[in-house]
Design a protein around this motif. Structure first.
Motif, PDB file in Angstrom:
ATOM      1  N   ILE A  82     -27.111  24.527 -48.046  1.00 50.80           N
ATOM      2  CA  ILE A  82     -26.019  24.058 -47.265  1.00 50.80           C
ATOM      3  C   ILE A  82     -25.671  25.275 -46.687  1.00 50.80           C
ATOM      4  O   ILE A  82     -25.716  26.455 -47.307  1.00 50.80           O
ATOM      5  N   SER A  83     -24.986  25.229 -45.287  1.00 52.43           N
ATOM      6  CA  SER A  83     -24.669  26.495 -44.335  1.00 52.43           C
ATOM      7  C   SER A  83     -23.440  27.267 -45.438  1.00 52.43           C
ATOM      8  O   SER A  83     -22.814  26.809 -45.958  1.00 52.43           O
ATOM      9  N   THR A  84     -23.512  28.628 -45.242  1.00 52.06           N
ATOM     10  CA  THR A  84     -22.562  29.316 -45.872  1.00 52.06           C
ATOM     11  C   THR A  84     -21.266  28.958 -45.219  1.00 52.06           C
ATOM     12  O   THR A  84     -20.257  28.992 -46.160  1.00 52.06           O
ATOM     13  N   GLU A  85     -20.927  28.632 -44.231  1.00 51.99           N
ATOM     14  CA  GLU A  85     -19.598  28.303 -43.564  1.00 51.99           C
ATOM     15  C   GLU A  85     -19.220  26.901 -44.245  1.00 51.99           C
ATOM     16  O   GLU A  85     -18.086  26.813 -44.428  1.00 51.99           O
ATOM     17  N   LEU A  86     -20.135  25.978 -44.420  1.00 54.92           N
ATOM     18  CA  LEU A  86     -19.687  24.607 -45.076  1.00 54.92           C
ATOM     19  C   LEU A  86     -19.348  24.985 -46.682  1.00 54.92           C
ATOM     20  O   LEU A  86     -18.445  24.376 -46.989  1.00 54.92           O
ATOM     21  N   ILE A  87     -20.092  25.782 -47.234  1.00 57.14           N
ATOM     22  CA  ILE A  87     -19.844  26.433 -48.596  1.00 57.14           C
ATOM     23  C   ILE A  87     -18.301  26.925 -48.531  1.00 57.14           C
ATOM     24  O   ILE A  87     -17.656  26.676 -49.558  1.00 57.14           O
ATOM     25  N   LEU A  88     -18.067  27.682 -47.697  1.00 56.91           N
ATOM     26  CA  LEU A  88     -16.681  28.498 -47.697  1.00 56.91           C
ATOM     27  C   LEU A  88     -15.653  27.642 -47.458  1.00 56.91           C
ATOM     28  O   LEU A  88     -14.541  27.661 -47.853  1.00 56.91           O
ATOM     29  N   ASP A  89     -15.944  26.455 -46.617  1.00 62.01           N
ATOM     30  CA  ASP A  89     -15.056  25.446 -46.276  1.00 62.01           C
ATOM     31  C   ASP A  89     -14.567  24.791 -47.725  1.00 62.01           C
ATOM     32  O   ASP A  89     -13.337  24.572 -47.779  1.00 62.01           O
ATOM     33  N   ASP A  90     -15.374  24.437 -48.499  1.00 52.99           N
ATOM     34  CA  ASP A  90     -15.163  23.872 -49.675  1.00 52.99           C
ATOM     35  C   ASP A  90     -14.417  24.633 -50.739  1.00 52.99           C
ATOM     36  O   ASP A  90     -13.621  24.196 -51.259  1.00 52.99           O
ATOM     37  N   TYR A  91     -15.090  25.876 -50.640  1.00 54.32           N
ATOM     38  CA  TYR A  91     -14.202  26.840 -51.700  1.00 54.32           C
ATOM     39  C   TYR A  91     -12.902  26.805 -51.160  1.00 54.32           C
ATOM     40  O   TYR A  91     -11.849  26.981 -51.971  1.00 54.32           O
ATOM     41  N   GLU A  92     -12.659  27.009 -49.796  1.00 54.79           N
ATOM     42  CA  GLU A  92     -11.174  27.445 -49.279  1.00 54.79           C
ATOM     43  C   GLU A  92     -10.298  26.333 -49.647  1.00 54.79           C
ATOM     44  O   GLU A  92      -8.833  26.557 -49.701  1.00 54.79           O
ATOM     45  N   LEU A  93     -10.596  25.077 -49.887  1.00 59.35           N
ATOM     46  CA  LEU A  93      -9.724  23.926 -50.270  1.00 59.35           C
ATOM     47  C   LEU A  93      -9.076  24.115 -51.598  1.00 59.35           C
ATOM     48  O   LEU A  93      -8.017  23.544 -51.824  1.00 59.35           O
ATOM     49  N   SER A  94      -9.522  25.280 -52.434  1.00 56.87           N
ATOM     50  CA  SER A  94      -8.766  25.393 -53.374  1.00 56.87           C
ATOM     51  C   SER A  94      -7.757  26.303 -53.167  1.00 56.87           C
ATOM     52  O   SER A  94      -7.086  26.951 -54.390  1.00 56.87           O
ATOM     53  N   ASN A  95      -7.250  26.967 -52.280  1.00 53.43           N
ATOM     54  CA  ASN A  95      -6.289  27.944 -51.792  1.00 53.43           C
ATOM     55  C   ASN A  95      -4.874  27.640 -52.210  1.00 53.43           C
ATOM     56  O   ASN A  95      -4.204  28.429 -52.136  1.00 53.43           O
ATOM     57  N   GLY A  96      -4.618  26.314 -52.580  1.00 53.23           N
ATOM     58  CA  GLY A  96      -3.141  25.899 -52.633  1.00 53.23           C
ATOM     59  C   GLY A  96      -2.971  25.679 -54.101  1.00 53.23           C
ATOM     60  O   GLY A  96      -1.804  25.228 -54.545  1.00 53.23           O
ATOM     61  N   VAL A  97      -3.785  26.256 -55.190  1.00 52.96           N
ATOM     62  CA  VAL A  97      -3.481  25.980 -56.537  1.00 52.96           C
ATOM     63  C   VAL A  97      -2.140  26.747 -56.905  1.00 52.96           C
ATOM     64  O   VAL A  97      -1.642  26.422 -57.876  1.00 52.96           O
ATOM     65  N   GLY A  98      -2.094  27.948 -56.340  1.00 53.90           N
ATOM     66  CA  GLY A  98      -0.951  28.683 -56.665  1.00 53.90           C
ATOM     67  C   GLY A  98      -0.744  29.200 -58.119  1.00 53.90           C
ATOM     68  O   GLY A  98       0.260  29.809 -58.680  1.00 53.90           O
ATOM     69  N   GLU A  99      -1.855  29.244 -59.036  1.00 59.41           N
ATOM     70  CA  GLU A  99      -1.924  29.798 -60.167  1.00 59.41           C
ATOM     71  C   GLU A  99      -2.987  30.892 -60.378  1.00 59.41           C
ATOM     72  O   GLU A  99      -4.143  30.841 -59.682  1.00 59.41           O
ATOM     73  N   VAL A 100      -2.975  31.472 -61.553  1.00 57.97           N
ATOM     74  CA  VAL A 100      -4.269  32.524 -61.867  1.00 57.97           C
ATOM     75  C   VAL A 100      -4.622  31.880 -63.208  1.00 57.97           C
ATOM     76  O   VAL A 100      -3.777  31.787 -64.103  1.00 57.97           O
ATOM     77  N   ALA A 101      -5.953  31.926 -63.600  1.00 53.09           N
ATOM     78  CA  ALA A 101      -6.452  31.570 -64.696  1.00 53.09           C
ATOM     79  C   ALA A 101      -7.847  32.090 -64.745  1.00 53.09           C
ATOM     80  O   ALA A 101      -8.817  31.521 -64.090  1.00 53.09           O
ATOM     81  N   LEU A 102      -7.916  33.383 -65.282  1.00 47.48           N
ATOM     82  CA  LEU A 102      -9.471  33.836 -65.506  1.00 47.48           C
ATOM     83  C   LEU A 102      -9.829  34.270 -66.890  1.00 47.48           C
ATOM     84  O   LEU A 102     -10.176  35.259 -67.310  1.00 47.48           O
TER      85      LEU A 102
END
Length: 295
Positions: free
Chosen positions: A213-233
């Protein structure tokens, strides 16, 4: 989008629907996870032992037996525990043994706090490393924070992702083997961590790269998690020696963070496919994952 839950195919063109799902901790929401057709019965839990919760809510929703398989990086094996609704046995004893579990939870921790700290120390200039080790030995948490926190905030998620890529190679290979097993068995797999952003984000990105899968589509999917608003590492964010982390920054899912992970793989391994081969997931297996996940 409950708990950052989604079918990867809904956002990534070129992936079969109903094959791989991703989410935050869905064991909090078994009502959302358990679909009427029982389509998700294989779960890959990337959290650490300190994050595991009681199975009671899941058992109540699943209504049947569960197998919990925990990965041991020391020898690459899985310790299996089988749990389920109690039932009466001969002699009035209570039995929880399960022969054919309805649900299988694979526990493979992708981020270890101690490994993170040692990786961080390795990234520091020699003088800073000596200072940090000295403060750690004498229990000077405040001094250790003064050394570590600015570096962690400067390197950000790039440090977290490169740490997982270097210190969790056996675990990543095990995750890919679990995925391949599910694909062969025709079982949908849910990949989850606490928020579905960092550990899940990295592993799913590696899987998608394995599928060309292209890097752009991979980054699109990853970026959808931008609204979780929490930290859990995996509890890294709760360590006393790292108090003062820029939590707002670590709560984000910026494209540049995952792009940095792929750049790291390019510069140090010659790309994602070469990295996966290096850690033991050979090209033949990679090609099989691609064939089974793409139309």
């Amino acid at each position: 989008m409950a708990n950052n839950f989604r079918d990867v195919a809904t956002t990534v063109r070129g992936i079969k629907q109903g094959v791989v799902f991703r989410s935050g901790n869905m064991l909090r929401r078994p009502d959302v996870l358990m679909k009427p057709d029982g389509s998700i019965t294989r779960i890959l839990d990337l959290r650490g032992a300190s994050e595991y919760e009681s199975n009671e809510a899941w058992l109540a929703a699943a209504g049947g037996p569960i197998a919990i398989r925990t990965f041991s990086p020391a020898d690459g094996s899985f310790d299996e525990e089988r749990v389920g609704p109690l039932r009466e046995c001969a002699g009035g004893e209570r039995d929880t043994a399960v022969t054919h579990p309805d649900v299988v939870i694979h526990r493979v921790s992708l981020l270890d706090r101690n490994k993170f700290i040692w990786r961080l120390l390795w990234k520091l200039p020699l003088l800073k490393t000596m200072q940090a080790l000295g403060m750690k030995l004498v229990g000077n948490d405040a001094g250790l924070r003064d050394v570590l926190v600015p570096i962690v905030n400067d390197l950000g998620l790039e440090l977290v992702y490169s740490t997982m890529l270097e210190t969790s190679q056996a675990e990543i290979a095990a995750c890919l083997e679990i995925l391949l097993e599910c694909l062969r068995d025709g079982q949908a797999l849910l990949v989850m961590c606490e928020l579905g952003k960092d550990r899940t984000g990295l592993l799913v990105s590696l899987v998608l790269a394995c599928c060309h899968i292209s890097t752009e589509l991979i980054l699109d999917d990853y970026e959808l998690s931008n609204g979780v608003g929490e930290v859990a590492l995996a509890g890294v964010e709760q360590m006393e020696s790292l108090r003062g982390l820029n939590r707002e920054m670590f709560a984000e899912a910026p494209r540049v963070a995952m792009l940095a992970a792929f750049t790291y793989l390019d510069e140090n391994y010659g790309g994602c496919q070469a990295y996966l081969a290096e850690i033991g997931f050979d090209p033949q297996r990679q090609n099989e994952v691609r064939r089974r996940m793409t139309p």
